[in-house]
Design an enzyme around this catalytic site. Structure first.
Site, PDB file in Angstrom:
ATOM      1  N   PRO A  20     -39.107   7.629   9.939  1.00 59.18           N
ATOM      2  CA  PRO A  20     -40.796   7.861  10.703  1.00 59.18           C
ATOM      3  C   PRO A  20     -41.587   7.615   9.627  1.00 59.18           C
ATOM      4  O   PRO A  20     -41.529   8.348   8.638  1.00 59.18           O
ATOM      5  CB  PRO A  20     -40.606   8.992  11.365  1.00 59.18           C
ATOM      6  CG  PRO A  20     -39.602  10.141  10.832  1.00 59.18           C
ATOM      7  CD  PRO A  20     -38.539   9.044  10.097  1.00 59.18           C
ATOM      8  N   CYS A 111     -43.063  16.605   6.564  1.00 55.73           N
ATOM      9  CA  CYS A 111     -44.343  15.812   6.054  1.00 55.73           C
ATOM     10  C   CYS A 111     -45.197  16.902   5.067  1.00 55.73           C
ATOM     11  O   CYS A 111     -45.494  17.839   5.423  1.00 55.73           O
ATOM     12  CB  CYS A 111     -45.259  15.359   7.207  1.00 55.73           C
ATOM     13  SG  CYS A 111     -46.602  14.489   6.875  1.00 55.73           S
ATOM     14  N   LYS A 150     -36.433  16.960  11.259  1.00 59.12           N
ATOM     15  CA  LYS A 150     -36.486  16.230  10.064  1.00 59.12           C
ATOM     16  C   LYS A 150     -37.254  17.374   8.919  1.00 59.12           C
ATOM     17  O   LYS A 150     -38.120  17.788   9.486  1.00 59.12           O
ATOM     18  CB  LYS A 150     -37.434  15.017   9.986  1.00 59.12           C
ATOM     19  CG  LYS A 150     -37.235  14.335   8.719  1.00 59.12           C
ATOM     20  CD  LYS A 150     -37.749  13.004   8.764  1.00 59.12           C
ATOM     21  CE  LYS A 150     -37.387  11.902   7.544  1.00 59.12           C
ATOM     22  NZ  LYS A 150     -38.134  12.447   6.363  1.00 59.12           N
ATOM     23  N   ASN A 210     -31.914  11.342   3.468  1.00 57.99           N
ATOM     24  CA  ASN A 210     -32.887  10.676   3.536  1.00 57.99           C
ATOM     25  C   ASN A 210     -33.642  10.924   1.759  1.00 57.99           C
ATOM     26  O   ASN A 210     -33.443  12.110   1.244  1.00 57.99           O
ATOM     27  CB  ASN A 210     -34.088  11.343   4.339  1.00 57.99           C
ATOM     28  CG  ASN A 210     -35.641  10.602   4.454  1.00 57.99           C
ATOM     29  OD1 ASN A 210     -36.572  11.244   4.444  1.00 57.99           O
ATOM     30  ND2 ASN A 210     -35.412   9.198   4.186  1.00 57.99           N
ATOM     31  N   GLY A 211     -34.294   9.712   1.599  1.00 54.15           N
ATOM     32  CA  GLY A 211     -34.938  10.077   0.215  1.00 54.15           C
ATOM     33  C   GLY A 211     -34.362   9.050  -0.897  1.00 54.15           C
ATOM     34  O   GLY A 211     -33.142   9.134  -1.425  1.00 54.15           O
ATOM     35  N   GLY A 233     -37.004   4.350   4.815  1.00 51.11           N
ATOM     36  CA  GLY A 233     -38.155   4.063   5.165  1.00 51.11           C
ATOM     37  C   GLY A 233     -38.907   3.084   4.374  1.00 51.11           C
ATOM     38  O   GLY A 233     -39.266   2.035   4.812  1.00 51.11           O
TER      39      GLY A 233
END
Length: 330
Positions: A20, A111, A150, A210-211, A233
């Site tokens: 996202p 976030c 997340k 992720n990352g 992303g």
């Protein structure tokens, strides 16, 4: 053969997930990435506060999720929400269920941007863990869809994420996507894949790494973390073909060559999609930042990129691309 994984008994056709990204992962980018094989795509994060106050922009985003299923009823979509007030979040869930079509309800606990921090949302929840656990239990109890989360691995420093993620699992959450940096580290510096591995070893639900992931290192990340899937992303912005590349590599094929012509063709598709769902000005504003990324890594495209950032309509963009194709033929 491409490996799959499952969340709450729902099979995801492969292990490659679109992250996202606020301002980017609207229907247009989701559709492109799905067409290139992304097994699971995420919406932009939607504000619970905006939703309960009938924000027209948020309602349009939710309505656009219907297009994902209309285009491909096999597509798997996680709808991500964020907020800092329990009451607003719980009020928003029935509204989301009424307005949107999706497979998983994702709650953002990662976030790091200041405007989200000011709402005590996103990764600020890492400072209020007891409240988070209580909230997640309530979300799970009222959501008609599986709840997933997340998260980041800490606020200012790496926390005891194994314990945190075990408690999140005990709340009824069905999967965890882990960005392997702290809130303080933002999007820079090394990713702590070893911490993601520790999380994977401590829970029984799926873990999505992720990352810093792209088509060059995804296999190493899967091996190092033992995660069920990888999420990317930034690499997908201007290069949705990255998902097909990963599938090809996994299946032992050499990915199809990426050319200037293929990138222009994909940008044309992106433009057609985004202008079909948004009015001209917002679509133009968004694509000024995205369109130039389709030309990343190609020599002699400076003039094209400069022209793209001055576009104010679909016609402007198409005119630039027409000229770019003429230059390519010379």
């Amino acid at each position: 053969m491409t490996k799959t994984f499952s969340i709450a008994g729902i099979e995801i056709p492969n292990r490659y997930v679109l992250a996202p990204l606020a301002g980017y992962t609207d229907f247009s980018l989701r559709k492109l990435c799905s067409d290139y094989g992304a097994g699971l795509v995420y919406s932009e994060m939607e504000s619970c506060e905006s939703l309960i106050y009938d924000s027209q922009a948020t309602l349009k985003d939710l309505a656009a999720t219907h297009k994902d299923k209309e285009c491909d009823d096999r597509a798997k979509l996680a709808l991500q929400i964020f907020g800092g007030k329990e009451e607003s979040i719980l009020k928003a869930i029935p509204l989301v269920e009424e307005k949107a079509i999706y497979d998983f309800l994702d709650f953002n606990v990662g976030c790091p941007v200041p405007k989200v921090m000011r709402q005590k949302a996103g990764s600020y929840w890492l400072n209020r863990l007891d409240e988070l656990y209580s909230l997640l239990e309530k979300m799970v109890s009222i959501s008609k869809k599986p709840v997933i989360v997340k998260i980041r691995i800490g606020f200012n420093t790496i926390m005891d994420v194994k314990t945190v993620c075990r408690k999140i699992e005990s709340c009824g959450v069905r999967a965890i996507a882990v960005h392997g940096r702290t809130r303080k580290e933002g999007f820079l510096g090394p990713v702590h894949y070893d911490v993601i591995k520790a999380i994977k070893e401590s829970v029984t639900i799926p873990v999505i790494a992720n990352g810093g992931i792209d088509e060059h290192n995804f296999q190493e990340v899967l091996d190092e973390t033992t995660a069920d899937a990888v999420m990317l992303g930034q690499r997908a912005i201007g290069y949705p073909k990255v998902f097909q590349d990963m599938i090809d590599i996994e299946e032992g094929r050499t990915p199809r060559q990426t050319t200037l012509a293929s990138q222009i063709a994909d940008l044309r598709k992106h433009l057609s999609l985004i202008f079909s769902i948004k009015e001209s000005k917002p679509a133009s504003d968004i694509m000024r930042g995205i369109s130039i990324r389709y030309f990343k890594g190609f020599d002699h495209t400076k003039d094209i990129r400069l022209a793209l950032v001055h576009c104010h309509s679909l016609e402007d963009y198409l005119s630039v691309l027409d000229k770019a194709e003429e230059l390519r033929k010379e």
